[in-house]
Scaffold this motif. Structure first.
Motif, PDB file in Angstrom:
ATOM      1  N   TRP A   3       0.803  -1.673  -0.477  1.00 44.41           N
ATOM      2  CA  TRP A   3       0.164  -0.566  -0.253  1.00 44.41           C
ATOM      3  C   TRP A   3       0.981   1.137   0.258  1.00 44.41           C
ATOM      4  O   TRP A   3       1.795   1.676   1.242  1.00 44.41           O
ATOM      5  N   PRO A   5       0.291   5.665  -0.574  1.00 43.64           N
ATOM      6  CA  PRO A   5      -1.120   6.543  -0.683  1.00 43.64           C
ATOM      7  C   PRO A   5      -0.005   7.700  -1.591  1.00 43.64           C
ATOM      8  O   PRO A   5       1.525   7.587  -1.703  1.00 43.64           O
ATOM      9  N   TYR A  72      -7.455  10.841   0.604  1.00 41.49           N
ATOM     10  CA  TYR A  72      -8.654  10.787   0.012  1.00 41.49           C
ATOM     11  C   TYR A  72      -8.957   8.640  -1.377  1.00 41.49           C
ATOM     12  O   TYR A  72      -7.349   9.043  -1.177  1.00 41.49           O
ATOM     13  N   THR A  73      -8.911   8.072  -1.050  1.00 42.88           N
ATOM     14  CA  THR A  73      -9.329   6.524  -1.852  1.00 42.88           C
ATOM     15  C   THR A  73     -10.323   6.873  -3.247  1.00 42.88           C
ATOM     16  O   THR A  73     -11.808   7.643  -3.223  1.00 42.88           O
ATOM     17  N   GLY A  78      -9.359   2.490  -6.709  1.00 36.91           N
ATOM     18  CA  GLY A  78      -8.395   2.594  -4.689  1.00 36.91           C
ATOM     19  C   GLY A  78      -7.016   2.753  -4.458  1.00 36.91           C
ATOM     20  O   GLY A  78      -6.914   2.827  -3.510  1.00 36.91           O
ATOM     21  N   THR A  80      -5.208   5.523  -3.074  1.00 38.39           N
ATOM     22  CA  THR A  80      -5.397   6.349  -2.167  1.00 38.39           C
ATOM     23  C   THR A  80      -4.465   7.895  -1.433  1.00 38.39           C
ATOM     24  O   THR A  80      -2.702   7.249  -2.681  1.00 38.39           O
ATOM     25  N   TYR A  81      -4.991   9.178  -2.119  1.00 34.64           N
ATOM     26  CA  TYR A  81      -4.112  10.499  -2.184  1.00 34.64           C
ATOM     27  C   TYR A  81      -3.822  10.973  -0.737  1.00 34.64           C
ATOM     28  O   TYR A  81      -4.913  11.523   0.243  1.00 34.64           O
TER      29      TYR A  81
END
Length: 146
Positions: A3, A5, A72-73, A78, A80-81
């Motif tokens: 994951w 971001p 924000y996703t 999908g 994430t930012y």
């Protein structure tokens, strides 16, 4: 699964109740967004916000504060930012400057004009950041430590 971001910046520029936005092509749609983009290697968040605003709008700006930090996703992919949203004042415009790939135009809209077009927002953050700016508080730039 890894994951990771994506760190992004955005800039809110207001002049007489109108906000500087970009019209950009995203997945074949013309959408509205603040001048925004990804943090690049070896630059600060402030430098990224100034650079992205210039590249996407042709406007030199002076950062004045921080509206907020958003996680924000995107439902579309999908991803994430983490968005750091700055406020700025417009200094000078170069109408001859070529804008970034995918940017169709820079435009000034009121909050209500933007709110009336939810189908054109790049994400829900577009209006949310403006509403947070209008509601306040705006945080001092020194909250961002380089």
């Amino acid at each position: 699964m890894d994951w990771c971001p994506h760190v992004t910046v955005a800039t809110i520029i207001e002049d007489s109740g109108r906000f500087l936005l970009v019209e950009e092509l995203k997945a074949g749609r013309l959408v509205l967004n603040q001048p925004a983009g990804h943090l690049e290697a070896n630059e600060t968040l402030r430098q990224a916000a100034i650079r992205e605003t210039l590249e996407e709008t042709g406007w030199d700006v002076e950062l004045t504060g921080v509206t907020g930090i958003y996680l924000y996703t995107a439902p579309s992919n999908g991803v994430t930012y983490q968005r750091v949203c700055f406020t700025a004042k417009a200094i000078r415009h170069d109408p001859q400057r070529e804008l970034d790939d995918g940017i169709v135009a820079a435009t000034w809209l009121s909050r209500d004009e933007l709110a009336a077009q939810p189908g054109r927002w790049r994400s829900e953050l577009v209006l949310r950041c403006i509403d947070d700016y209008l509601r306040g508080p705006i945080h001092a730039l020194d909250v961002v430590r380089d």
